[in-house]
Design an enzyme around this catalytic site. Structure first.
Site, PDB file in Angstrom:
ATOM      1  N   LYS A 116       0.856  -1.192   0.000  1.00  0.00           N
ATOM      2  CA  LYS A 116       0.000   0.000   0.000  1.00  0.00           C
ATOM      3  C   LYS A 116       0.887   1.235   0.000  1.00  0.00           C
ATOM      4  O   LYS A 116       2.066   1.198   0.357  1.00  0.00           O
ATOM      5  CB  LYS A 116      -0.944   0.027   1.206  1.00  0.00           C
ATOM      6  CG  LYS A 116      -0.273   0.036   2.598  1.00  0.00           C
ATOM      7  CD  LYS A 116       0.179   1.394   3.110  1.00  0.00           C
ATOM      8  CE  LYS A 116       0.754   1.288   4.537  1.00  0.00           C
ATOM      9  NZ  LYS A 116       1.537   2.490   4.926  1.00  0.00           N
ATOM     10  N   ASP A 122      -3.056  -0.919  10.479  1.00  0.00           N
ATOM     11  CA  ASP A 122      -3.161  -0.949   9.016  1.00  0.00           C
ATOM     12  C   ASP A 122      -3.777  -2.240   8.478  1.00  0.00           C
ATOM     13  O   ASP A 122      -4.022  -2.347   7.279  1.00  0.00           O
ATOM     14  CB  ASP A 122      -1.777  -0.770   8.367  1.00  0.00           C
ATOM     15  CG  ASP A 122      -1.261   0.657   8.458  1.00  0.00           C
ATOM     16  OD1 ASP A 122      -2.014   1.531   8.927  1.00  0.00           O
ATOM     17  OD2 ASP A 122      -0.103   0.895   8.068  1.00  0.00           O
TER      18      ASP A 122
END
EC number: 2.7.1.148
Length: 283
Positions: free
Chosen positions: A13, A138
């Site tokens: 990401k 996350d």
């Protein structure tokens, strides 16, 4: 039809922006960030075993077996679901550790989603994301698999649809300590919150960048070199640095110039993670 074995991607990401609004009483920081996935990452293979044992066969330097987020994710899911099956796990690791591109969190999420599928648990996304949050802030965005604006410590997610350019990601050969950056007295901690959606263009600042660039000359060098060709940004607390390009050809051209001295890769930005696209294809 039940499956015995499954190989799934574990994508990287990027934080397209990262604002720090303040510090909470529990010591965590209130954040606003915009997550987008890359079509680039590790690959994890899972094979069922019927004796309840969870075994990761790939060793991680400096990380004991039971401390690995992959193993922790598998054990927590097994305990909370009451599943009696076990799993053998192998990982083809290409994402750097401590790079700010979510390697460990992504691995944990791929494990939760892969085992939910193989063990036929039938858990929904909300339940898996809640379990994921206990493993790391996350993990939920990887469980949900859609580009998102995140708030709180990163767990309140609103889907977003940023442009999907090609990115050149540079990987300075240094591991940045997130705790060290967040405890730096010079870190900006009073950015005004963004209150409109979608996130307005131009909000691409990362409040961690000045501190990381000051502490780590390798990161500063990567930012300076990439900044000659496009806006160079830091993802998370680093160490990875990235910039967007309108085409793969342009990203490849700059990559060829910079990767003589720096490690890096070119990847497409994606608002739906390649993990979720793969899982959809199995349904």
């Amino acid at each position: 039809m039940s499956m015995e074995k499954l190989t799934l991607p574990s994508p990287a990401k990027l934080n397209l922006m990262l604002h720090i609004l303040g510090r909470r009483e529990d010591g965590y920081h209130e954040l606003q960030t915009l997550f987008q996935f890359l079509d680039y990452g590790d690959e994890i293979t899972f094979a069922l075993r019927d004796d309840g044992v969870i075994r990761l066969h790939t060793a991680f330097e400096g990380v004991p077996h039971d401390s690995n987020l992959i193993v922790k994710a598998a054990k927590k899911l097994q305990e909370q679901s009451g599943c009696t099956q076990g799993i053998d796990i192998w990982i083809d690791k290409i994402l750097p550790m401590g790079g700010g591109i979510g390697g460990g969190s992504s691995n944990a999420a791929t494990t939760l989603l892969g085992l939910n599928h193989l063990w036929q648990l039938g858990w929904d996304e909300d339940r898996l994301a809640a379990l994921g949050l206990t493993l790391g802030a996350d993990v939920p965005v990887f469980v949900r698999g859609h580009a998102a604006f995140a708030e709180g410590v990163g767990e309140k997610l609103t889907p977003e649809y940023p442009e999907e350019p090609w990115y050149l990601v540079l990987v300075p050969q240094v591991s940045v300590s997130t705790a060290e950056i967040f405890s730096d007295p010079l870190l900006t901690r009073n950015t005004a919150p963004i209150k409109v959606r979608p996130v307005p263009k131009g909000n691409s600042r990362n409040d961690c960048l000045p501190v990381v660039a000051r502490r780590y000359p390798e990161v500063r060098n990567a930012l300076n070199l990439l900044g000659k060709f496009t806006e160079a940004k830091l993802t998370g607390t680093g160490s990875c640095v990235f910039g967007g390009f309108p085409s793969k050809a342009e990203a490849d051209k700059v990559s060829a110039l910079l990767t003589e001295t720096l490690t890096g890769f070119v990847a497409k930005g994606s608002n739906v993670s390649m993990l979720h696209r793969k899982l959809q294809s199995l349904l």
